[in-house]
Scaffold this active site. Structure first.
Site, PDB file in Angstrom:
ATOM      1  N   GLU A  24       0.815  -1.230   0.000  1.00 48.79           N
ATOM      2  CA  GLU A  24       0.000   0.000   0.000  1.00 48.79           C
ATOM      3  C   GLU A  24       0.837   1.263   0.000  1.00 48.79           C
ATOM      4  O   GLU A  24       0.766   2.064   0.942  1.00 48.79           O
ATOM      5  CB  GLU A  24      -0.944   0.011   1.202  1.00 48.79           C
ATOM      6  CG  GLU A  24      -2.106  -0.890   1.022  1.00 48.79           C
ATOM      7  CD  GLU A  24      -3.297  -0.576   1.924  1.00 48.79           C
ATOM      8  OE1 GLU A  24      -3.333   0.494   2.549  1.00 48.79           O
ATOM      9  OE2 GLU A  24      -4.194  -1.425   1.986  1.00 48.79           O
ATOM     10  N   GLU A  67      -4.647  -8.686   1.457  1.00 49.12           N
ATOM     11  CA  GLU A  67      -5.429  -8.311   2.643  1.00 49.12           C
ATOM     12  C   GLU A  67      -6.904  -8.449   2.321  1.00 49.12           C
ATOM     13  O   GLU A  67      -7.333  -8.117   1.209  1.00 49.12           O
ATOM     14  CB  GLU A  67      -5.135  -6.860   3.083  1.00 49.12           C
ATOM     15  CG  GLU A  67      -3.799  -6.730   3.780  1.00 49.12           C
ATOM     16  CD  GLU A  67      -3.446  -5.307   4.202  1.00 49.12           C
ATOM     17  OE1 GLU A  67      -4.349  -4.544   4.594  1.00 49.12           O
ATOM     18  OE2 GLU A  67      -2.258  -4.979   4.136  1.00 49.12           O
TER      19      GLU A  67
HETATM   20  C1  GAL Z   1      -4.485  -1.624   5.317  1.00 53.77           C
HETATM   21  C2  GAL Z   1      -3.008  -1.635   5.674  1.00 53.77           C
HETATM   22  C3  GAL Z   1      -2.798  -2.350   7.000  1.00 53.77           C
HETATM   23  C4  GAL Z   1      -3.743  -1.814   8.034  1.00 53.77           C
HETATM   24  C5  GAL Z   1      -5.153  -1.975   7.576  1.00 53.77           C
HETATM   25  C6  GAL Z   1      -6.128  -1.451   8.614  1.00 53.77           C
HETATM   26  O1  GAL Z   1      -4.733  -0.657   4.382  1.00 53.77           O
HETATM   27  O2  GAL Z   1      -2.235  -2.268   4.692  1.00 53.77           O
HETATM   28  O3  GAL Z   1      -1.487  -2.191   7.416  1.00 53.77           O
HETATM   29  O4  GAL Z   1      -3.428  -0.490   8.267  1.00 53.77           O
HETATM   30  O5  GAL Z   1      -5.310  -1.256   6.369  1.00 53.77           O
HETATM   31  O6  GAL Z   1      -7.415  -1.427   8.122  1.00 53.77           O
END
Ligand code: GAL
Length: 834
Positions: free
Chosen positions: A454, A529
């Site tokens: 990200e 994720e």
């Molecule tokens: C994502 C990020 C993670 C964490 C997560 C929380 O965008 O890669 O590290 O911050 O969001 O929602």
């Protein structure tokens, strides 16, 4: 050849050491003591340096409170060996705390609403200069017989901005809190005398956007080698499989740190899990000029090897001996898992040619009670918890992991997406990337690299596309046996997503994955994720003011564990998914703010206690029958009201019964869950699971009485008396019939006797501001949170019975007895206490 132990090799054992072993060892020492004074014939030593450090806080802005270091007329930068203040050998540190590593001082600090949200409101960082710098000092002896050898000190991870001195000599500086650094200290040492290593750690500036801890939170080692040796992390083994046979390509980087050229042989010996030789290979008559290094290639064939797989994570060992003048001068061991990995754009991931869906979670690296200072046994505990859910993979978001986490994954059969920290193409970025990959590339568990996560400034534009491409091209030279990914949260078609080998999708809501797949048919894909159903363990009604959220139906319909899993399960071209996150972690209490201090993204809480959603995934990821009912059944005052009951199970049909009366049978949708609206009456709720018409699993929850008894149980009752092993102890608050009281929050106090010490307490409450560590004569204590708490006990090097007693007002106490047993402890560097 493993038996070539030099005299200075510190092979420690406890008092009750097995007699046979003692005789054997004495035999070895006697036979090899003839070589002992000759550094040419001493073998490599890798000595743990974790014990007996002194620690004090310094100061980030007031030099007088930072021991005046760096303020002398001549400083360590001005003149070699001019480390002053706390960096000198003569500095008196007798008032500093004594401690053993790993250590995270941030976890010891209080919370404040004005501290960093992302770092868990701990009073550390640029606003708190008085608690953001830590100093470590350790004295050690180096024998005269080491003269002539190469000696280095290895830090596996210091958070962050560490400066290291040995005997007042500045030996180096490492800004990253996640990199392993090795410093050559040979020429700075006092041989036959005392030495001191000093480390200043400055955690004022954050590196990530999540709790990162502070201090020397991973192991420290002292390495001693012959001047002709295998480089640190100097082997690299890759596998090709041909039918049932394997061909290993072994690359060995040898350093000749003598001034003269050396002739030598490299002998590779492959040992199976029982230490039996299964193959060997020699490369003879090598000549390497003085002060040069070179990398040598050897091929080793192995018929019908036992492959490293998730079901059987079989590890061979490769012993690499360097033989000069007829003597082994260096012996380096590498764990080897024989396996192949491949990502296919249409068919997903293949391990040993077999299609495997990656069932993963993201993890950060902190745990209840200890912060980032996670003992090795706790790493294993955490990996086992995830495996218990049926998960087969972790992503080390967003930084290189602790080596012992990767070791645990190698041993237990867990796949790893190993992630780099800084994205960029300059010297520092490449240096960090290279050190990370060279350190980790022999782990069979590591199946894919991630070069970044990200990066909002670049991920969706041309710069991101270019940087990703350049990084991948650089990294491929270090390892072409694995693929690379970048986790991207938007603009998938325009930036990093255009050039990454394996597209890392951060959240299905951020774009159209099917469309992307169609437009980039050459590219594999993985869910780096995906949203989990955020919530607090055991909480079923939102209590945001107090920092807690209901664990059910948190997210909109299309975002959450179930919708995420259904999406990935339905698309064979996607190699798998990593939910955000496996465990809760400190910091990022999003979407809440203070008083919440920890994230609630976890499928498992900060202690390792599963939340309800754990059982959803276990139902569809695991292999055993599962039945789980939520919420609990203690709803005094809600009699006659409807309560939504959710059942997670993998049975074909589930029947719910309240107080013996059936509330109906329902068929279970694959990858789904079931719901009933139940008119609340206290009593017993039973869920029965049937498959092919037969009862295969059932679960019962009951309305309990008041808290009456404490129950203690440990993950392991037999521990190693090595000063490192830990027992992870669950504290349960039960009613008089031994049923967990799911709303209990009684405070429990702990007393420990015997050869162990408590190193941390927690309870998984994301809004708890209670201390996790106690010092001196303070009484260890913790409130239960929804019936549970956790206490972590570490062994000493003494054997014996460790007795833990837990008490709470008005309740029956509990006592747990653990056995700390004789074991062969790792070789450690001799400790000098002053
Ligand atoms: C994502 C990020 C993670 C964490 C997560 C929380 O965008 O890669 O590290 O911050 O969001 O929602």
């Amino acid at each position: 050849m493993v038996l070539l132990l030099p005299k200075d090799f510190v092979f420690q054992s406890n008092k009750k050491m097995d007699l046979k072993l003692k005789v054997l060892l004495i035999g070895f020492f006697v036979s090899f003591s003839i070589f002992a004074q000759n550094p040419e014939t001493k073998l490599r030593e890798h000595l743990l340096m974790d014990f007996g450090w002194r620690f004090s806080l310094g100061h980030a802005t007031d030099y007088t409170k930072d021991f005046g270091t760096g303020t002398a007329y001549f400083t360590h930068f001005a003149k070699a060996g001019y480390g002053n203040g706390a960096a000198t050998s003569a500095f008196k540190d007798s008032t500093w705390y004594e401690l053993d590593l790993p250590h995270d001082w941030a976890v010891e600090l209080p919370f404040s609403s004005s501290a960093s949200h992302s770092h868990g409101y701990k009073t550390i960082g640029w606003k708190y200069p008085e608690t953001s710098v830590g100093w470590y000092r350790k004295r050690f002896n180096i024998p005269v017989s080491d003269i002539g050898r190469k000696i280095s000190i290895q830090f596996d991870g210091v958070h962050r901005n560490s400066t290291v001195w040995v005997n007042g000599f500045y030996v180096g500086h490492e800004p990253s809190g996640y990199a392993s650094s090795v410093y050559d200290i040979t020429d700075y040492l006092n041989y036959g005398a005392e030495n001191i290593v000093v480390v200043r750690v400055d955690a004022s500036v954050e590196e990530g956007w999540y709790y990162e801890g502070a201090g020397i939170y991973r192991h420290v080692w002292l390495n001693k080698t012959n001047r002709l040796h295998v480089a640190q992390y100097g082997t690299f083994i890759t596998t090709e499989l041909n039918d049932e046979n394997a061909e290993l390509t072994v690359r060995t980087k040898v350093e000749n740190q003598y001034a003269q050229s050396k002739n030598f042989t490299i002998e590779q010996t492959l040992l199976d899990a029982n230490n039996q030789q299964v193959a060997s290979k020699k490369l003879e008559n090598i000549s390497l000029n003085g002060n040069l290094d070179n990398t040598y290639f050897q091929k080793i064939k192995l018929e019908k090897p036992t492959l490293w797989s998730l079901e059987n994570p079989y590890l061979y060992k490769l012993k690499t001996d360097i033989i000069a003048d007829g003597k082994v001068v260096d012996s380096y061991t590498t764990n080897v898992g024989i396996r192949t990995v491949r990502f296919d754009p249409n068919l997903g991931f293949f391990l040993n040619g077999k299609n495997v869906k990656i069932l993963g979670t993201n993890i950060h690296q902190d745990h209840a009670g200890v912060g980032t200072a996670i003992p090795d046994a706790l790493q294993e505990f955490r990996v086992k918890k995830l495996k218990e859910m049926g998960s087969n993979a972790i992503r080390t978001s967003h930084n290189p992991a602790t080596p012992e986490l990767l070791d645990a994954c190698d041993r237990l059969g867990m796949l790893v997406l190993d992630e780099n920290r800084l994205m960029g193409i300059n010297k520092e970025h490449f240096d960090l990337l290279e050190r990370f990959m060279v350190r980790d590339r022999n782990h069979p568990s590591v199946v894919i690299w991630s070069v970044g996560n990200e990066e909002w400034a670049i991920e969706s534009n041309e710069k991101g596309a270019r940087i990703t491409k350049t990084m991948q091209e650089f990294a491929q030279k270090l390892d072409s046996s694995r693929a690379f990914t970048v986790a991207v949260s938007g603009g998938w078609e325009n930036g990093s997503g255009k050039t990454t080998q394996v597209m890392g999708y951060n959240y299905i809501v951020q774009g159209n994955i099917d469309e992307h797949h169609k437009n980039f048919p050459w590219q594999s894909g993985i869910g780096t994720e995906e949203s989990n159903t955020i919530g607090t363990r055991g909480v079923y009604v939102d209590d945001k003011e107090n920092g807690r959220m209901a664990a059910s139906n948190r997210m909109p319909e299309n975002v959450g564990t179930e919708s995420g899993w259904k999406f990935y399960a339905a698309r064979p071209f996607l190699s798998g998914v990593f939910f955000w996150t496996g465990f809760d972690y400190r910091g990022e209490a999003n979407p809440l703010v203070w008083p919440a201090v920890n994230s609630q993204f976890g499928i498992i809480d900060l202690c390792g206690f599963p939340k309800d959603i754990f059982y959803y995934l276990k139902s569809w990821w695991g292999k055993e029958p599962v039945m789980h009912i939520m919420p609990h059944w203690n709803w005094k005052g809600s009699e006659g009201k409807n309560i939504k009951v959710i059942v997670y199970s993998n049975a074909e049909v589930v029947e719910l019964l309240l107080n013996g009366k059936s509330l109906g049978k329902k068929p279970m949708e694959t990858n789904g869950h079931l719901e009933w609206d139940v008119n609340y009456k206290p009593g017993t709720l039973v869920a029965k699971g049937f498959s092919k018409g037969k009862l295969i699993v059932s679960e019962k929850i009951q309305t309990t009485d008041e808290s009456a008894k404490i129950e203690l149980s440990a993950d392991r009752m037999e521990l190693n008396a090595d000063g490192e092993d830990v027992a992870i102890i669950t504290v349960r608050v039960n009613d008089k019939k031994n049923r967990l009281v799911p709303t209990a929050n009684n405070e429990v106090t702990f007393t420990l006797n015997g050869p162990g010490k408590i190193i941390g307490v927690g309870n998984g409450d994301p809004a708890s501001h209670e201390p996790e560590q106690f010092f001196g004569s303070e009484q260890w204590r913790r409130k239960a949170f929804n019936g549970l708490a956790q206490i972590i006990v570490k062994t000493t090097k003494q054997t014996g019975e460790i007795t833990l007693t837990a008490s709470s007002e008005g309740m029956t106490s509990a006592t747990l007895k653990l056995n700390s047993e004789d074991t062969i402890v790792r070789s450690t560097i001799e400790n000098i206490t002053k």
